[in-house]
Design a protein around this motif. Sequence first.
Motif, PDB file in Angstrom:
ATOM      1  N   GLY A   1      40.054  48.341  38.689  1.00 45.83           N
ATOM      2  CA  GLY A   1      40.088  47.073  39.398  1.00 45.83           C
ATOM      3  C   GLY A   1      41.003  47.134  40.614  1.00 45.83           C
ATOM      4  O   GLY A   1      41.895  47.969  40.710  1.00 45.83           O
TER       5      GLY A   1
ATOM      6  N   THR B   1      44.611  38.920  30.875  1.00 43.60           N
ATOM      7  CA  THR B   1      43.384  39.682  31.072  1.00 43.60           C
ATOM      8  C   THR B   1      42.520  39.503  29.837  1.00 43.60           C
ATOM      9  O   THR B   1      43.030  39.291  28.732  1.00 43.60           O
TER      10      THR B   1
ATOM     11  N   LEU C   1      40.182  44.271  35.946  1.00 48.79           N
ATOM     12  CA  LEU C   1      39.058  44.810  35.200  1.00 48.79           C
ATOM     13  C   LEU C   1      39.615  45.716  34.139  1.00 48.79           C
ATOM     14  O   LEU C   1      40.399  46.600  34.423  1.00 48.79           O
TER      15      LEU C   1
END
Length: 521
Positions: free
Chosen positions: A433, A406, A512
């Motif tokens: 996310g 990530t 996210l």
Amino acid sequence: MTAATRPRRSRVVAASTAGLVALVGSVLTAGPASAAPAGCDNRTNDSVEKLLECVTVEGVRAHLQAFQDIADAHDGTRASGTDGYDASVQYVADQAREAGLTVTTQDFEFPFFQLNSAAFAQTAPAEATYAVGTDFAPMTFSGSGDVTGTVVPVDLLLPSVGGSTSGCEAADFAGFPAGGIALLQRGTCDFGVKATNAAAAGAAGAVIMNEGNAPDRTELLEGTLGAPLAIPVVGTTFALGESLQNATVSLQVDAISENRTTTNVFAETAKGGGDTVLMVGAHLDSVPEGPGINDNGSGSASILEVATLMGKAKPTATVRFAWWGAEELGLLGSEHYVASLPEPERARIAGYLNFDMVGSPNFVRFVYDGDNSDAVGAGPGPAGSAAIEDVFEKFFADRGLASEGTDFDGRSDYGPFIAAGIPAGGLFTGAEGVKTPEQAATYGGTAGAAYDPCYHQACDTIANINDTALEEHADAIAYSTFTLASDPALITGAAPAAPSGPTGATAGGGGLAHDHGGLSS
């Protein structure tokens, strides 16, 4: 971030693989321990094996329950600037001090914001009532007020093609009628600049609409003004903003927006054989809306459990555990700390490990992508960040557990360290996310659902924790902390070998990261 197969490096750091294997031994193949042996609180956990024996989900959950109890006793929140946060600081400091760690605190002033209520409606030429959170959203640090006035467009770019400068210059408000509601457009400068210029021009309130490029014509604009402002300010969609030109509206925001003082907490192990520091951090504050048990009680409790169990250890590098204040308002605690460090003190820090949400109910094992090996999104961290990533990847791979990268996208407390050139890394199990079908096939859980459906909500309670995620990541925190503190040259040594072969992960980028609201356009 688009899905991609994430490559695995064949060794952690070219010059240091043998040392890493010697530190770990066979402990990683055995899986997480279900219960700690007797005497963990009193013994010296001077090896990674001993430390991993003692770190348990029960121990971490005891701290989470304490955070939940604190929130329950203080209006359901542990936000910085509240009594719930101050009680959390006291709890962490007491636990660390009792374990033999050296505890210090750092106070700093910060802009506090708490929204109580908001309303927005058009009264002429037609009547319409708008829903908070759907049609409009008060900006963080909006002032309070109950105002009615004509919506006055300010240097709008219509049709929108990007690059609006609406409200960025005082000259944009030439001839602005006192008491009007300024209609501003996202673009070019910070929201706070636009709203400050509006207030200076005599606006009673301000509405900032999204820029207008697809898909944000219908996307609600949410953001922060960066500092307390005197007038009420809300964000809205491009479509609604465009329709409000020259209409009469009523705008009401009831909020507390003021400067307050809050605290960072630090706990250090005894100095080892050198002058190097490894920092391990998590933000301690919640959002005002809830107790913040996953975000970020989970990271705070995990590093607290590791810290207390390392209280008698003396690894090569001093481990400085940090619990940050006011992260939810823009990484303010970690920014203040890094900015206040003299250069010689910065130079002592070999690396920074960040743990922000490690118990998400619909989790994925995200590892911060130190070398940008997926070549998607944000670039790599400072030199040494790839080596930190390798240590986490090795931990999961040796247990047969998938993990994936990530981005360092600036949404958590690694940001100020990276900006200062300090290597960084960490773990994250997902926030708002949405889990992909590929991730659900790899990690379990529910495709199409948020990693944490209670992100930034009142339901982020102790019931919002996945024990499997919490146990695996607490072990990974213990392992990485002790390994890198015992051999900080893993960070500062030679670059890792070129990637080769597949990892256990199925999909590359995904989560996210944690959202803290953009200051800019």
